[in-house]
Design a protein around this motif. Structure first.
Motif, short mmCIF file in Angstrom:
data_model
loop_
_atom_site.label_atom_id
_atom_site.label_comp_id
_atom_site.label_asym_id
_atom_site.label_seq_id
_atom_site.Cartn_x
_atom_site.Cartn_y
_atom_site.Cartn_z
N GLN A 1 0.76 -1.27 -0.06
CA GLN A 1 -0.09 0.00 -0.01
C GLN A 1 0.85 1.27 0.11
OE1 GLN A 1 -3.19 -0.51 -0.34
NE2 GLN A 1 -3.07 -2.72 0.07
N VAL A 2 0.79 2.16 -1.14
CA VAL A 2 1.61 3.09 -1.33
C VAL A 2 0.81 4.55 -1.23
CG1 VAL A 2 3.38 4.41 -2.63
CG2 VAL A 2 3.15 1.79 -2.58
N LEU A 3 1.33 5.48 -0.11
CA LEU A 3 0.62 6.66 -0.02
C LEU A 3 1.42 7.72 -1.04
CD1 LEU A 3 -1.05 8.78 1.53
CD2 LEU A 3 0.73 8.90 3.02
N VAL A 4 0.58 8.06 -1.97
CA VAL A 4 1.42 8.84 -2.93
C VAL A 4 1.58 10.31 -2.47
CG1 VAL A 4 0.99 9.78 -5.30
CG2 VAL A 4 0.23 7.55 -4.69
N GLU A 5 3.06 10.86 -2.79
CA GLU A 5 3.38 12.16 -2.12
C GLU A 5 3.58 13.12 -3.56
OE1 GLU A 5 6.28 11.89 0.66
OE2 GLU A 5 5.43 10.09 1.62
N ASP A 6 4.21 12.58 -4.39
CA ASP A 6 4.93 13.61 -5.26
C ASP A 6 5.06 12.75 -6.82
OD1 ASP A 6 5.81 16.06 -6.40
OD2 ASP A 6 6.80 16.43 -4.33
N ILE A 7 5.78 13.70 -7.59
CA ILE A 7 6.14 13.30 -8.84
C ILE A 7 7.71 12.44 -8.76
CG2 ILE A 7 7.12 15.17 -10.05
CD1 ILE A 7 4.79 14.47 -12.35
N ASN A 8 8.01 11.65 -9.45
CA ASN A 8 9.19 11.20 -9.56
C ASN A 8 10.03 12.17 -10.35
OD1 ASN A 8 11.76 9.81 -9.99
ND2 ASN A 8 11.18 8.03 -10.74
N PRO A 9 11.11 13.04 -9.57
CA PRO A 9 11.82 13.88 -10.42
C PRO A 9 12.62 13.22 -11.72
CG PRO A 9 12.52 13.56 -8.36
CD PRO A 9 11.35 12.79 -8.23
N LYS A 10 12.92 12.00 -11.62
CA LYS A 10 13.74 11.43 -12.67
C LYS A 10 12.82 10.76 -13.70
CE LYS A 10 17.67 10.26 -9.97
NZ LYS A 10 18.56 9.49 -8.93
N ASP A 11 11.63 10.58 -13.62
CA ASP A 11 10.68 10.15 -14.57
C ASP A 11 9.15 10.66 -14.18
OD1 ASP A 11 9.17 8.71 -16.46
OD2 ASP A 11 9.70 6.73 -15.76
N THR A 12 8.83 11.81 -14.94
CA THR A 12 7.69 12.41 -14.59
C THR A 12 6.41 11.65 -15.09
OG1 THR A 12 8.04 13.52 -16.77
CG2 THR A 12 8.85 14.84 -14.81
N THR A 13 6.73 10.46 -15.71
CA THR A 13 5.64 9.65 -15.88
C THR A 13 4.95 8.91 -14.61
OG1 THR A 13 6.73 7.71 -16.88
CG2 THR A 13 5.96 9.36 -18.37
N GLN A 14 5.97 9.14 -13.68
CA GLN A 14 5.70 8.19 -12.36
C GLN A 14 5.65 9.11 -11.35
OE1 GLN A 14 9.35 5.82 -11.99
NE2 GLN A 14 8.56 4.22 -13.08
N VAL A 15 4.58 8.71 -10.53
CA VAL A 15 4.54 9.22 -8.96
C VAL A 15 5.33 8.51 -8.02
CG1 VAL A 15 2.20 10.14 -9.67
CG2 VAL A 15 2.63 7.67 -8.41
N MET A 16 5.55 9.16 -7.02
CA MET A 16 6.39 8.48 -6.05
C MET A 16 5.69 8.35 -4.71
SD MET A 16 9.89 10.68 -5.36
CE MET A 16 9.87 12.38 -4.58
N GLY A 17 5.80 7.35 -3.77
CA GLY A 17 5.12 7.38 -2.42
C GLY A 17 5.96 6.47 -1.68
N ARG A 18 5.43 6.30 -0.45
CA ARG A 18 5.98 5.35 0.68
C ARG A 18 5.11 4.38 1.08
NH1 ARG A 18 7.97 8.66 4.92
NH2 ARG A 18 6.31 10.14 4.37
N THR A 19 5.71 3.07 1.28
CA THR A 19 4.97 1.91 1.97
C THR A 19 4.92 2.25 3.32
OG1 THR A 19 6.97 0.76 2.34
CG2 THR A 19 5.98 0.46 -0.08
N ASP A 20 3.97 1.59 3.92
CA ASP A 20 3.96 1.42 5.39
C ASP A 20 5.49 1.41 6.00
OD1 ASP A 20 3.81 -0.42 7.88
OD2 ASP A 20 1.76 0.32 7.79
N GLY A 21 6.19 0.71 5.47
CA GLY A 21 7.52 0.42 5.93
C GLY A 21 8.65 1.41 5.53
N ASN A 22 7.97 2.55 5.03
CA ASN A 22 8.69 3.97 4.69
C ASN A 22 9.77 3.62 3.51
OD1 ASN A 22 8.92 6.70 5.51
ND2 ASN A 22 10.95 6.27 6.30
N ARG A 23 9.47 2.42 2.75
CA ARG A 23 10.41 2.22 1.38
C ARG A 23 9.84 3.54 0.23
NH1 ARG A 23 14.46 -1.53 0.58
NH2 ARG A 23 14.27 -1.64 2.98
N LEU A 24 10.61 3.97 -0.46
CA LEU A 24 10.09 4.71 -1.47
C LEU A 24 10.04 3.97 -2.72
CD1 LEU A 24 10.10 7.99 -1.72
CD2 LEU A 24 12.69 7.77 -2.87
N THR A 25 8.88 4.22 -3.18
CA THR A 25 8.13 3.49 -4.17
C THR A 25 7.98 4.15 -5.44
OG1 THR A 25 7.57 1.93 -2.65
CG2 THR A 25 6.57 1.67 -4.68
N PHE A 26 8.01 3.87 -6.55
CA PHE A 26 7.68 4.61 -7.82
C PHE A 26 6.80 3.63 -8.60
CE2 PHE A 26 12.10 5.53 -6.81
CZ PHE A 26 12.13 6.81 -6.71
#
Length: 450
Positions: A390-415
């Motif tokens: 389960q990923v809480l979406v926070e922002d856009i991936n600055p290296k690939d703007t087609t992707q969003v990024m967020g963090r898992t419950d365990g605080n792992r950055l996910t794209f």
């Protein structure tokens, strides 16, 4: 003052400093200032400083030097140094940089407006005296629109022999559960989905507040607070940092297991894997006690993410003692580890000891530790492959703007691929297709919030 009032805040150091900066930004905006990205456009500049390591301190002085030169040409520029360097140096800062208008310790963040009033009346102000931190009614200008910091305890009563924090952040002062809950309710009304409770030593929360239960247990603990705030509507996730192994209880671990909103992510610094070094650091626990805490967490929550802090090259550390740190990292397998070579700090006992380790040795040990950390984090990441997170979406991936990024419950950055406008602030189920040591990539199973 010039017509348009523009401010810029540069923040060094820990999450507590970031939270302080957000509150100071809120105060400045109440005073009619507007934020500018470029400090050279600002007519009020705040450096919120950190003194944990020497390089952060030196960076502040180089930034300050540039703005002090600018002030000689633009006398209406207001220069403020806040935070831990300000607290540590006090009036000496004014002698070193006479262009400064205000030097203020971290306990005074909530008073920025009244201190600036004194500055604008023509005074050069130093505010480093210890004060009781009064309840803050300022609305912080928060950097994120999804996740918010909430300070629950200020200061630290520990006396670790290497650490400057107690002398710059003062004694522990807990906020009342009612004021913390009121702030979290307000955060929820603004649409935030996640809160991180902050404290220099968060497990000490409440021990300075009055009250005990009939069994003699203290009424206010971090565990009690988690139960008290858990059901605030609108908040989906609760995190907390930073923990101290000496105060980390099984009762707290059980609460994190029982309360669905509390993330299964624990940040518990161990600093060294050697008992003699831990004793010299005045940490108050052994590596066996630390391992026991992690074993208990994994008993209740096998997939919990564990992060920590470690110091190498502490005065007197032998190669074998450093090996004991490597052994602990090898055995536990951290998801993330913040590492640092020991840096002597002013007004700390360890800085005066004559058994300092050479810079070459410290750097060598740091590289060896970091190498092992990356290997172990990569191994830990494997458990996510082909799993749904389960990923809480926070922002856009600055290296690939087609992707969003967020963090898992365990605080792992996910794209993953998606539209930020639609997904920001939502918790999305993502199947993990690619794992790296410190981040993940996946595919959204549904673009509807879970």
């Amino acid at each position: 003052m010039t017509q348009k009032k523009l401010y810029n805040i540069t923040t060094f150091g820990c999450q507590m400093n970031k939270a302080d900066s957000e509150r100071m930004a809120g105060i400045l905006e109440n005073m009619g200032f507007q934020f500018t990205e470029d400090p050279n456009n600002a007519n009020l500049i705040v450096y919120n400083t950190c003194t944990i390591r020497d390089n952060a301190e030196q960076k502040v002085y180089s930034y300050l030097g540039r703005q002090a030169k600018r002030k000689q040409v633009q006398p209406d520029l207001t220069l403020v140094v806040a935070g831990c360097v300000a607290q540590q140096e006090g009036e000496q800062l004014l002698r070193r940089v006479p262009e400064l208008d205000l030097v203020m310790g971290p306990q005074h963040a909530n008073r920025l407006d009244s201190l600036l009033d004194q500055v604008f009346a023509g005074n050069q102000v130093v505010a480093t005296e210890p004060i009781h931190i009064y309840e803050d009614i300022t609305k912080p200008r928060r950097e994120s629109k999804v996740s918010a910091w909430v300070n629950i305890i200020y200061g630290c009563n520990e006396r670790c022999s290497y650490c400057v924090v107690p002398s710059v952040r003062g004694v522990e002062q807990s906020r009342t559960p009612e004021s913390i809950k009121a702030e979290i309710e307000d955060i929820a009304r603004q649409g935030y989905k996640e809160v991180t409770l902050l404290g220099q030593n968060i497990d000490a929360y409440g021990r300075d507040l009055p009250g005990t239960t009939q069994t003699g247990r203290h009424l206010h603990t971090l565990t009690d607070l988690l139960y008290y705030i858990h059901d605030v509507e609108g908040i989906d996730r609760i995190r907390f940092a930073t923990s101290h192994p000496r105060y980390f209880t099984e009762r707290l671990i059980k609460a994190c297991h029982e309360l669905p909103k509390v993330c299964e992510h624990f940040h518990i610094p161990f600093q060294s894997g050697d008992n003699d070094i831990l004793k010299a650091m005045k940490r108050g626990y052994t590596h066996e006690r630390y391992r026991d805490i992690i074993a208990k967490i994994r008993h209740y929550m096998p997939h919990a993410a564990i992060s920590a802090d470690a110091i190498v090259g502490f005065p007197g550390e032998t190669e074998q003692q450093f090996q004991n740190t490597l052994n602990l990292v090898e055995d536990i397998g951290f998801d993330q580890l913040n590492t640092a070579a020991y840096s002597p700090r002013p007004n700390t006992p360890a800085a005066l000891w004559d058994n300092q380790i050479s810079e070459e040795e410290k750097n060598d040990r740091l590289q060896r530790l970091n190498h092992l950390v990356a290997i172990k984090a990569g191994e830990r990441s494997q458990r996510y492959l082909n799993k749904v997170e389960q990923v809480l979406v926070e922002d856009i991936n600055p290296k690939d703007t087609t992707q969003v990024m967020g963090r898992t419950d365990g605080n792992r950055l996910t794209f993953f691929k998606g539209d930020l406008q639609e997904l920001k602030g939502k918790i999305i189920p993502v199947k993990i297709t690619e794992v790296r040591a410190f981040s993940l990539t996946g595919e959204a199973l549904s673009l509807v919030s879970a």
